[in-house]
Design a protein around this motif. Sequence first.
Motif, PDB file in Angstrom:
ATOM      1  N   VAL A  87    -101.332   5.074 126.125  1.00 59.62           N
ATOM      2  CA  VAL A  87    -101.167   6.319 126.888  1.00 59.62           C
ATOM      3  C   VAL A  87    -102.356   7.259 126.726  1.00 59.62           C
ATOM      4  O   VAL A  87    -102.468   8.244 127.469  1.00 59.62           O
ATOM      5  CB  VAL A  87     -99.864   7.034 126.487  1.00 59.62           C
ATOM      6  N   ALA A  88    -103.240   6.985 125.779  1.00 57.86           N
ATOM      7  CA  ALA A  88    -104.432   7.818 125.598  1.00 57.86           C
ATOM      8  C   ALA A  88    -105.466   7.042 124.794  1.00 57.86           C
ATOM      9  O   ALA A  88    -105.125   6.205 123.955  1.00 57.86           O
ATOM     10  CB  ALA A  88    -104.091   9.126 124.891  1.00 57.86           C
ATOM     11  N   THR A  89    -106.729   7.331 125.078  1.00 54.70           N
ATOM     12  CA  THR A  89    -107.846   6.825 124.286  1.00 54.70           C
ATOM     13  C   THR A  89    -108.657   8.028 123.845  1.00 54.70           C
ATOM     14  O   THR A  89    -109.176   8.776 124.680  1.00 54.70           O
ATOM     15  CB  THR A  89    -108.713   5.852 125.095  1.00 54.70           C
ATOM     16  N   VAL A  90    -108.753   8.228 122.538  1.00 52.15           N
ATOM     17  CA  VAL A  90    -109.309   9.463 121.988  1.00 52.15           C
ATOM     18  C   VAL A  90    -110.650   9.171 121.310  1.00 52.15           C
ATOM     19  O   VAL A  90    -110.720   8.312 120.425  1.00 52.15           O
ATOM     20  CB  VAL A  90    -108.341  10.081 120.963  1.00 52.15           C
ATOM     21  N   PRO A  91    -111.724   9.878 121.681  1.00 52.40           N
ATOM     22  CA  PRO A  91    -113.006   9.704 120.985  1.00 52.40           C
ATOM     23  C   PRO A  91    -112.960  10.343 119.602  1.00 52.40           C
ATOM     24  O   PRO A  91    -112.439  11.449 119.432  1.00 52.40           O
ATOM     25  CB  PRO A  91    -114.004  10.423 121.894  1.00 52.40           C
ATOM     26  N   VAL A  92    -113.507   9.618 118.609  1.00 47.29           N
ATOM     27  CA  VAL A  92    -113.531  10.144 117.241  1.00 47.29           C
ATOM     28  C   VAL A  92    -114.944   9.965 116.670  1.00 47.29           C
ATOM     29  O   VAL A  92    -115.913   9.923 117.425  1.00 47.29           O
ATOM     30  CB  VAL A  92    -112.458   9.464 116.363  1.00 47.29           C
ATOM     31  N   GLY A  93    -115.091   9.856 115.352  1.00 49.28           N
ATOM     32  CA  GLY A  93    -116.390   9.701 114.721  1.00 49.28           C
ATOM     33  C   GLY A  93    -116.861   8.267 114.697  1.00 49.28           C
ATOM     34  O   GLY A  93    -116.321   7.401 115.390  1.00 49.28           O
ATOM     35  N   ALA A  94    -117.861   8.013 113.864  1.00 49.33           N
ATOM     36  CA  ALA A  94    -118.473   6.688 113.800  1.00 49.33           C
ATOM     37  C   ALA A  94    -117.639   5.731 112.956  1.00 49.33           C
ATOM     38  O   ALA A  94    -117.259   6.048 111.833  1.00 49.33           O
ATOM     39  CB  ALA A  94    -119.884   6.795 113.222  1.00 49.33           C
ATOM     40  N   ASN A  95    -117.339   4.582 113.531  1.00 48.42           N
ATOM     41  CA  ASN A  95    -116.637   3.501 112.838  1.00 48.42           C
ATOM     42  C   ASN A  95    -115.306   3.934 112.242  1.00 48.42           C
ATOM     43  O   ASN A  95    -115.088   3.859 111.026  1.00 48.42           O
ATOM     44  CB  ASN A  95    -117.512   2.896 111.737  1.00 48.42           C
ATOM     45  N   PRO A  96    -114.379   4.399 113.083  1.00 45.92           N
ATOM     46  CA  PRO A  96    -113.058   4.782 112.574  1.00 45.92           C
ATOM     47  C   PRO A  96    -112.349   3.581 111.973  1.00 45.92           C
ATOM     48  O   PRO A  96    -112.408   2.475 112.515  1.00 45.92           O
ATOM     49  CB  PRO A  96    -112.334   5.296 113.812  1.00 45.92           C
ATOM     50  N   PHE A  97    -111.668   3.808 110.863  1.00 45.92           N
ATOM     51  CA  PHE A  97    -111.023   2.672 110.182  1.00 45.92           C
ATOM     52  C   PHE A  97    -109.553   2.931 109.911  1.00 45.92           C
ATOM     53  O   PHE A  97    -108.690   2.230 110.412  1.00 45.92           O
ATOM     54  CB  PHE A  97    -111.757   2.354 108.879  1.00 45.92           C
ATOM     55  N   GLY A  98    -109.230   3.931 109.105  1.00 49.66           N
ATOM     56  CA  GLY A  98    -107.837   4.191 108.748  1.00 49.66           C
ATOM     57  C   GLY A  98    -107.263   5.350 109.517  1.00 49.66           C
ATOM     58  O   GLY A  98    -107.987   6.163 110.097  1.00 49.66           O
ATOM     59  N   VAL A  99    -105.919   5.462 109.514  1.00 50.71           N
ATOM     60  CA  VAL A  99    -105.263   6.571 110.193  1.00 50.71           C
ATOM     61  C   VAL A  99    -103.952   6.891 109.499  1.00 50.71           C
ATOM     62  O   VAL A  99    -103.196   5.995 109.121  1.00 50.71           O
ATOM     63  CB  VAL A  99    -105.040   6.265 111.697  1.00 50.71           C
ATOM     64  N   ALA A 100    -103.719   8.194 109.292  1.00 48.06           N
ATOM     65  CA  ALA A 100    -102.453   8.682 108.759  1.00 48.06           C
ATOM     66  C   ALA A 100    -101.887   9.677 109.756  1.00 48.06           C
ATOM     67  O   ALA A 100    -102.640  10.414 110.390  1.00 48.06           O
ATOM     68  CB  ALA A 100    -102.665   9.363 107.405  1.00 48.06           C
ATOM     69  N   VAL A 101    -100.553   9.701 109.891  1.00 50.04           N
ATOM     70  CA  VAL A 101     -99.940  10.503 110.942  1.00 50.04           C
ATOM     71  C   VAL A 101     -98.851  11.395 110.355  1.00 50.04           C
ATOM     72  O   VAL A 101     -97.964  10.926 109.633  1.00 50.04           O
ATOM     73  CB  VAL A 101     -99.346   9.614 112.060  1.00 50.04           C
ATOM     74  N   THR A 102     -98.928  12.676 110.681  1.00 49.59           N
ATOM     75  CA  THR A 102     -97.879  13.631 110.349  1.00 49.59           C
ATOM     76  C   THR A 102     -97.123  13.959 111.645  1.00 49.59           C
ATOM     77  O   THR A 102     -97.521  13.501 112.719  1.00 49.59           O
ATOM     78  CB  THR A 102     -98.471  14.930 109.762  1.00 49.59           C
ATOM     79  N   PRO A 103     -96.052  14.744 111.595  1.00 49.50           N
ATOM     80  CA  PRO A 103     -95.360  15.087 112.839  1.00 49.50           C
ATOM     81  C   PRO A 103     -96.242  15.784 113.874  1.00 49.50           C
ATOM     82  O   PRO A 103     -95.998  15.685 115.073  1.00 49.50           O
ATOM     83  CB  PRO A 103     -94.231  16.002 112.367  1.00 49.50           C
ATOM     84  N   THR A 104     -97.290  16.476 113.419  1.00 50.90           N
ATOM     85  CA  THR A 104     -98.101  17.268 114.355  1.00 50.90           C
ATOM     86  C   THR A 104     -99.497  16.728 114.613  1.00 50.90           C
ATOM     87  O   THR A 104    -100.105  17.055 115.642  1.00 50.90           O
ATOM     88  CB  THR A 104     -98.240  18.714 113.846  1.00 50.90           C
ATOM     89  N   HIS A 105    -100.031  15.901 113.717  1.00 49.23           N
ATOM     90  CA  HIS A 105    -101.415  15.463 113.858  1.00 49.23           C
ATOM     91  C   HIS A 105    -101.616  14.030 113.343  1.00 49.23           C
ATOM     92  O   HIS A 105    -100.848  13.551 112.492  1.00 49.23           O
ATOM     93  CB  HIS A 105    -102.370  16.382 113.088  1.00 49.23           C
ATOM     94  N   ALA A 106    -102.669  13.398 113.857  1.00 43.53           N
ATOM     95  CA  ALA A 106    -103.150  12.130 113.312  1.00 43.53           C
ATOM     96  C   ALA A 106    -104.498  12.383 112.654  1.00 43.53           C
ATOM     97  O   ALA A 106    -105.325  13.140 113.179  1.00 43.53           O
ATOM     98  CB  ALA A 106    -103.282  11.086 114.413  1.00 43.53           C
ATOM     99  N   TYR A 107    -104.718  11.756 111.506  1.00 44.36           N
ATOM    100  CA  TYR A 107    -105.938  11.945 110.725  1.00 44.36           C
ATOM    101  C   TYR A 107    -106.667  10.601 110.651  1.00 44.36           C
ATOM    102  O   TYR A 107    -106.145   9.634 110.082  1.00 44.36           O
ATOM    103  CB  TYR A 107    -105.608  12.460 109.329  1.00 44.36           C
TER     104      TYR A 107
END
Length: 309
Positions: A87-107
């Motif tokens: 449903v979305a493709t989000v640009p981030v920094g160089a070589n994204p690897f891990g992700v953690a998600v809270t109710p309001t944000h993804a890190y």
Amino acid sequence: MVLLALLAATGFDASPRWPTRVQVFVANSGSDNVTVYDTRLGKVTATVPVGDYPTGVGAHPSGHRVYVTNESSNTVSVIDTRTHVVVATVPVGANPFGVAVTPTHAYVTNFGSGTVTVIDAATNAPVKTIPVGRFPHSAVAAPDGSRVYVTNNGGDSVTVIDTGSQTAVATIPVGIFPSGIAISADGARLYVANTGSDTVTVIETGNNSPANTTKVGDAPLGVSVTPGGRVHVANTGSDTVSVLGPTGKPVEVVKVGRMPEGSGAAPDDSFVYITNTGAGTVSVIDAKNGELAGPFGVGKRPEGVAVTS
């Protein structure tokens, strides 16, 4: 019937042992897609194309979204878990690897730029970039969403992010080349897999200090904690999973597929899912007794894994 026969031939237990329906999302870095496996149906229900070289997967606490890091295209794919559509493709920094998600944000950890990109979960827009340590690898959120913890491969440390201020507030020393990280259900302990020293560091979150260090298998990478408190560490160099108790005490060692890398625990305390990067399979371990329920096939070079109910 053909499906059941094939599963049985690979050692998979096709009997109705699954307590509740969960979906397993596996990032296949070698085939640029995500495999979705439905445990109640006992089969792969979708293959979702994403970006280049997907590695990490993180599930929103609601279970309605998963976030997939695309390491070579510097993006995050957001997948609706009900429709299995990006449903979305989000640009981030160089070589994204891990992700953690809270109710309001993804890190999202940006391995190549030493930062964490914060994505608004409501709008799927990046809203902040937080400097952390060198070569940030994996991330995990506290159960209450108040903190996010990031492993820094190049700094032998864990960065603590306060999600209220969206700033780094502490740095915790750990072992050599820390990679995977997981947190207990009560948020009291962190478990960090130190790939370079073949150990797991247990951190008390109350004072942000290491409590003890446990020797595990060769080159530990992924780590997860079941609701019941068992810690499962994927040892990519020895084709095993080390099972630890809540304090880090070794319980047993489980033989899995070739080059295990990712580790994900079901929220109902039923099973743990281990991605075998060298075999293109996922091993299924009973969370309560360590027995293998069997593998299932996914895409090429499976790495990250997330489990939603």
